[in-house]
Structures are given as C-alpha cells and as structure tokens.
Design a protein around this motif. Structure first.
Motif, PDB file in Angstrom:
ATOM      1  N   VAL A 133      73.113  22.232  67.367  1.00 24.96           N
ATOM      2  CA  VAL A 133      73.699  21.587  66.191  1.00 24.96           C
ATOM      3  C   VAL A 133      75.120  21.159  66.531  1.00 24.96           C
ATOM      4  N   MET A 134      75.823  22.035  67.244  1.00 26.03           N
ATOM      5  CA  MET A 134      77.169  21.684  67.698  1.00 26.03           C
ATOM      6  C   MET A 134      77.113  20.438  68.606  1.00 26.03           C
ATOM      7  N   LEU A 135      76.091  20.384  69.463  1.00 22.25           N
ATOM      8  CA  LEU A 135      76.006  19.289  70.432  1.00 22.25           C
ATOM      9  C   LEU A 135      75.618  17.946  69.796  1.00 22.25           C
ATOM     10  N   THR A 136      75.152  17.962  68.544  1.00 27.66           N
ATOM     11  CA  THR A 136      74.869  16.673  67.895  1.00 27.66           C
ATOM     12  C   THR A 136      76.165  15.884  67.723  1.00 27.66           C
ATOM     13  N   ARG A 137      77.312  16.565  67.836  1.00 30.42           N
ATOM     14  CA  ARG A 137      78.586  15.860  67.709  1.00 30.42           C
ATOM     15  C   ARG A 137      79.331  15.794  69.047  1.00 30.42           C
ATOM     16  N   THR A 138      78.576  16.005  70.126  1.00 32.07           N
ATOM     17  CA  THR A 138      79.212  15.956  71.438  1.00 32.07           C
ATOM     18  C   THR A 138      79.630  14.524  71.755  1.00 32.07           C
ATOM     19  N   SER A 139      80.570  14.343  72.660  1.00 32.98           N
ATOM     20  CA  SER A 139      81.174  13.011  72.834  1.00 32.98           C
ATOM     21  C   SER A 139      80.263  12.005  73.550  1.00 32.98           C
ATOM     22  N   PHE A 140      79.325  12.474  74.367  1.00 34.20           N
ATOM     23  CA  PHE A 140      78.473  11.521  75.095  1.00 34.20           C
ATOM     24  C   PHE A 140      77.294  11.082  74.215  1.00 34.20           C
ATOM     25  N   PRO A 188      74.280   9.344  74.318  1.00 33.69           N
ATOM     26  CA  PRO A 188      72.841   9.630  74.498  1.00 33.69           C
ATOM     27  C   PRO A 188      72.508  11.113  74.322  1.00 33.69           C
ATOM     28  N   TYR A 189      73.426  11.978  74.724  1.00 29.40           N
ATOM     29  CA  TYR A 189      73.186  13.421  74.587  1.00 29.40           C
ATOM     30  C   TYR A 189      73.219  13.811  73.104  1.00 29.40           C
ATOM     31  N   ALA A 190      74.212  13.307  72.395  1.00 28.69           N
ATOM     32  CA  ALA A 190      74.337  13.625  70.967  1.00 28.69           C
ATOM     33  C   ALA A 190      73.107  13.148  70.200  1.00 28.69           C
ATOM     34  N   ARG A 191      72.638  11.943  70.521  1.00 26.02           N
ATOM     35  CA  ARG A 191      71.474  11.409  69.801  1.00 26.02           C
ATOM     36  C   ARG A 191      70.211  12.193  70.138  1.00 26.02           C
TER      37      ARG A 191
END
Ligand SMILES: [Fe+2]
Ligand SMILES: [Fe+2]
Ligand SMILES: [Fe+2]
Lengths: 250, 315
Positions: B137-144, B146-149
């Motif tokens: 859930v934290m990574l949904t707002r990560t800066s990269f 394609p990873y966030a999506r």
C-alpha cells in the motif's frame, strides 16, 4: 435415486476432476509463467465443472451427500474416469498431448450435452462449452508448436502421442450407463463425438507434422473402475485431508 | 543538458511528488535500485507460489482447492506484471530469472519456511499476504510510475488473499479441537518470520535513508512492522489463538503494542541461504527452467517457421 443418471454425472465429473488434478500438480512448475498461468486456468475451469456436476449428483443422491463427499470419499473402484486423464505429467509434451486428446473429445461431447433432456446437465454443458473451446484452441496451438518446432520437441511430442493415443479409444467406447443415457435423451451419442474428435486430431496432427500412431488401442476399463496404478496415488493426495480428518468443515 | 542540471530536474520532480517514468532521465543508482527492488519483488511472487502450491493437490474441499489454485495463479500474474515493470528499466525477464537461479537476486525469506499443514495456507494468507499489503500500500505512492501502478493493481488482489486466508483460519478456529490446534501451530511457526518480512531494523537498514529521500519508500521498516503488529493482534484475539510472544502488550502511552525481540540471527541465516527450504525452492525453479528449455526453444523455432512461410507467401 436415479442411479444411472447419478453414475453418468460421476463419469462426466471424474474425467474433469482427475485431469484437473494432474494439471494442478504443475502449478508453479511450468516451462514459462504464461504456460503456468494458462494450465492453471484450464485446471480451474475443470474443477468448476466438477463442482457443478457433483453438486447436482449430491442432490440426486440425497442422504447428506455433498460435492465434497462425492469428490473425496469414494474408493478407487468407484471412480469413473478414463485412464487417459490419469497419465502422469511425464514432460510438457505429455501434458499438452493428453490435454489435446481430451479436448478433441470433450468439446463435441459438450456440444451434444447442450441438448440433453436433463436441464441441469444441459446448463452445465452450455457453461463449459466456451471453456472447452478455449482449451482445445490452446492445446492445438501447442501441439502444432511442439510438433513443428525443433527436432527435440517433435520427437518428444511424437513419443507422447505414441504413449497416450492408445488410451484415447476408451473414451469413445460406450459403457452400459452411457448407452442407457443416450437412449433416454440425456447423454451424448459417442459415435458422433468420436467422428468429430478423430477429424480434429487428424487436422491438427497434419499441421503439426506428427504421425497418428499405428498402435492397437489398449484394453483399459477406467470407466468401469479398473484404473491404472497411478490412480491410488492420485487419490492419496486428493483425499488426504478428508480421510485424515473426517466429517469436518473447512 | 549536463548531468548536474539533469540531476537537479530529477530531484525537483521527486520533491514535487511527480512520478518518474521509464523514458525520463534518472540517476544510474535510482535505476539500479529499482531493478533490484522490483525484480526481488517479482521473484518473491514467483517463489511464493511453491510453498502454497504444495497444498493444492491436498486441499480439503473443492471450494478451497479452487480458491487456492486461483490465488497461486494470481501470484504468477503479479510476478509477470512486476517483471514487465522491471523490463522498462532495461533488463530482460530471462536475465532476472538467471539472477534468481544463481542466487545473485534475492526473494522474500518467508518463502524458505515449509508449509506443513493445511492451516499454513490460512496463516500465509492472513499473515504473509497481510504483511505484504502493508508494504505494498505504501508502494502505491512510490516515485517510479510503473512500479506504483503495478502496486495499485496487485494490492486489490492481495487484500482478497488476506481475507481468504483469515477466513480459513476462522473456519479452523471455529472447528474441532484438532483444527484449532492446527491453526495455533501454524501461527506459532509463521508469526516471527512474518515480522521479519519488513526487513532489518531501521538502524541496520543500509538502503533506508536513500530510499526515503527518493520516495521509493515512504515509511521505515520499523514503522511498517509496528503497523502490522497493531493490526494483527486484535485479529488473533478474534480467532482465539495466541501470538507466541509473551512480551506482546498494549502500551497505553505509545498507543501501540510493544513486542518482543526478533531473532535477527535467524533472519540473516535464512537471507544468506541457510533456511530450511532455500535449496528446495531454487532447485524447483531451476528444474522448471531447465525442463522448460526445449519448450521455449520450440516456441521460438515455430514462430520463425511461421514468419518465413508468411514472407514466402507475400514475396
Ligand atoms: Fe502477490
Ligand atoms: Fe506481493
Ligand atoms: Fe498474495
């Protein structure tokens, strides 16, 4: 209880269940992620069909039977599947050829069952037919790829065909239950199914540069409950929990 | 544009909370960090299929079997999706697979523990997917981008897995004494490895500072771990089974649960390859890879033959 109809449902359900089981053994071990996902999909479709058949069978049986008691608590001799679907996952060629031979039979079978006088069977067939059409497309494409791929893939696929094809005959052979069900307008006419299946096989093999094995059909009677030696081990896995912990909710 | 201004622009973008896309300029270290992290995540999805796959053929009911098959298949889909995200950074899936098999790339250590009973399937869904969600859930707002999506899509399925796992546990805990004991045993074995999933303590986590700065991570390992304990303890209470930690207590002052010391020696042992199943997991993937070689070669050869035929026809 309508014993014949019940046993006919076992016959239909057991084929899907044992083949689905063999495919489920591969989950996580496929040659690529894409094939892994596709084979799991087929397994899922088959188990979905199993549930429909056995829910209906449980209804007919009454006596507190459930889809699970039918799937998991019969003895070896009471399973009605053909020997073909028990054959192990020797290699990917065996997996694909087993699937293809079964699909070539399964699709025309369902096409007949759609017109069954038994409305529940007709409804299950109608739902399964789309799935089976996709399965046949998938397995045919792979037979072609492997047959007309590399030297090694051709050899492996021909070897799988030589091993598995002689078991196919059994599914076309009308058992007494199937004869009775056909007469009642409930079951399929296997002669018609066989003709379509053989056509499909011929077409796909030609395109795949593979040879139809000139081997006599094996004398097997899985539909009468005389199974291969593999079956006991399949059931040991399949039934383990229900046998070790009887009469519990999961 | 010189490197300095490219860097400035990149940092400004990050500071403004804009997402970084594959075609954008990025520092080499940012690219490398993402390849490492995304491929590690993908490998975890793929290796994670093995311990759960171990129970597919023995699932106790048709309904559970179908659900487990579908779950393991979802994990394959997550792996596929994440490999694609990593590929946008200039690495191929085959290269990543080789790195997994050679041991160069890691995957989540939790999957080096064995699944011994049906309750382990419940515990994994509840705890392991539960811990994964907190991280993801934290990574949904990560800066990269394609990873966030990828995370947005994956999180929906992970929370479904978590509910399903918890429901298995609930059924066991409401079942016979044998079933409840099975659930307790699974919790005993999976609790501590689940806490370890969040990684080393902040003080010993070498990548944390840079990762926070680049907004790859937005919370530290210890914060995420605390969040997991706070969420999970009441769930265990509802099940009526106990978390194997005598120091686990509600702390009125902090508003969180205190919990006992993690055995970091065990954690590093497993990370470094000495867990019970490290060898088995990699061998299984190696076997599938090796046995699949002729299949992949056949697919390529057949596609070439087909393309040649087409060319001849159109010539
Ligand atoms: Fe996942
Ligand atoms: Fe995940
Ligand atoms: Fe999951």
């Amino acid at each position: 209880m309508d014993q014949s109809r019940y046993e006919y449902l076992l016959l239909l359900g057991d084929n899907s269940m044992i083949l689905g089981h063999r495919l489920s053994e591969l989950c996580g071990h496929g040659p690529s992620l894409e094939t892994d996902i596709a084979l799991t999909n087929i397994s899922l479709d088959l188990f979905g069909q199993v549930r429909s058949y056995f829910q209906y069978a449980a209804e007919l049986k009454g006596d507190a039977a459930t889809e699970d008691s039918i799937a998991f608590t019969r003895f070896d001799r009471d399973y009605r599947n053909a020997i073909l679907v028990e054959q192990p996952n020797e290699d990917f060629a065996h997996v694909i050829v087993r699937q293809f031979l079964f699909d070539s039979f399964h699709l025309p079978l369902l096409e007949q069952l759609v017109n069954s006088r038994d409305e529940t069977i007709a409804a299950i067939a109608a739902k399964s037919i789309k799935e089976s059409r996709y399965h046949l497309r998938f397995s045919s494409e792979w037979v072609k790829r492997l047959g007309d791929g590399t030297e090694e893939s051709h050899q492996r696929t021909q070897a799988a065909l030589d091993h598995l094809y002689p078991y196919l005959h059994e599914v076309y052979n009308e058992s007494p239950i199937e004869k009775e069900m056909k007469k009642a307008g409930i079951g399929a006419d296997l002669a018609t199914v066989e003709a379509i299946s053989r056509n499909t096989i011929e077409d796909v093999l030609t395109e795949s540069t593979l040879m139809l094995p000139k081997i006599e059909p094996r004398m097997v009677r899985g539909k009468q409950g005389i199974h291969s030696e593999h079956m006991g081990f399949i059931l040991s896995d399949l039934q383990y929990m229900q046998r070790a912990y009887p009469n519990m909710q999961w | 544009m010189d490197i300095k201004s490219l860097e400035d622009r990149f940092e400004a973008k990050i500071a403004a909370g804009e997402s970084i896309e594959p075609k954008d300029w990025m520092p080499e270290k940012y690219r490398k960090t993402h390849i490492r992290q995304i491929s590690q995540h993908a490998h975890s999805e793929i290796v994670g299929m093995l311990p759960e796959g171990n129970w597919i053929t023995r699932a106790p009911s048709l309904r559970r079997k179908v659900a487990l098959l579908a779950k393991v298949q979802d994990e394959a889909g997550h792996g596929l999706y994440l490999y694609s995200a990593a590929e946008t950074l200039g690495i191929t899936r085959d290269e990543m697979t080789e790195q997994l098999l050679s041991g160069k790339a890691k995957y989540s250590s939790i999957f080096n523990y064995p699944t011994l009973t049906w309750a382990d399937i419940g515990a994994i869904g509840w705890l392991v997917d539960g811990a994964a969600i907190i991280n993801q859930v934290m990574l949904t707002r990560t800066s990269f981008g394609p990873y966030a999506r990828a995370m947005v899509r994956i999180c929906k399925e992970e929370s479904f897995h978590q509910r399903q796992g918890y429901e298995i546990m609930l059924t066991l805990c409401n079942g016979t004494p044998e079933q409840k004991a099975m659930a307790q045993d699974a919790l005993n074995r999976w609790w501590w490895p689940s806490l370890m999933m969040f990684g080393p303590r902040d003080a010993e986590s070498p990548h944390t500072e840079q990762s926070m700065k680049w907004k790859i991570k937005r919370k530290t390992n210890d914060d995420l771990r605390q969040q997991f304990v706070d969420i999970t303890k009441p769930q265990a209470d509802i099940l009526g089974i106990s978390i194997p930690d005598e120091n686990l207590k509600w702390n009125e002052a902090s508003g969180h649960y205190d919990f006992g010391a993690i055995d970091w020696d065990e954690f590093w042992q497993v990370v470094n390859g000495n867990g019970q199943c490290n060898k088995d997991r990699i061998s299984a993937k190696q076997k599938a890879w090796d046995e699949g070689a002729w299949v992949r070669a056949a697919a390529v050869a057949h596609a070439e033959k087909k393309a040649n035929k087409k060319q001849k026809l159109s010539a």
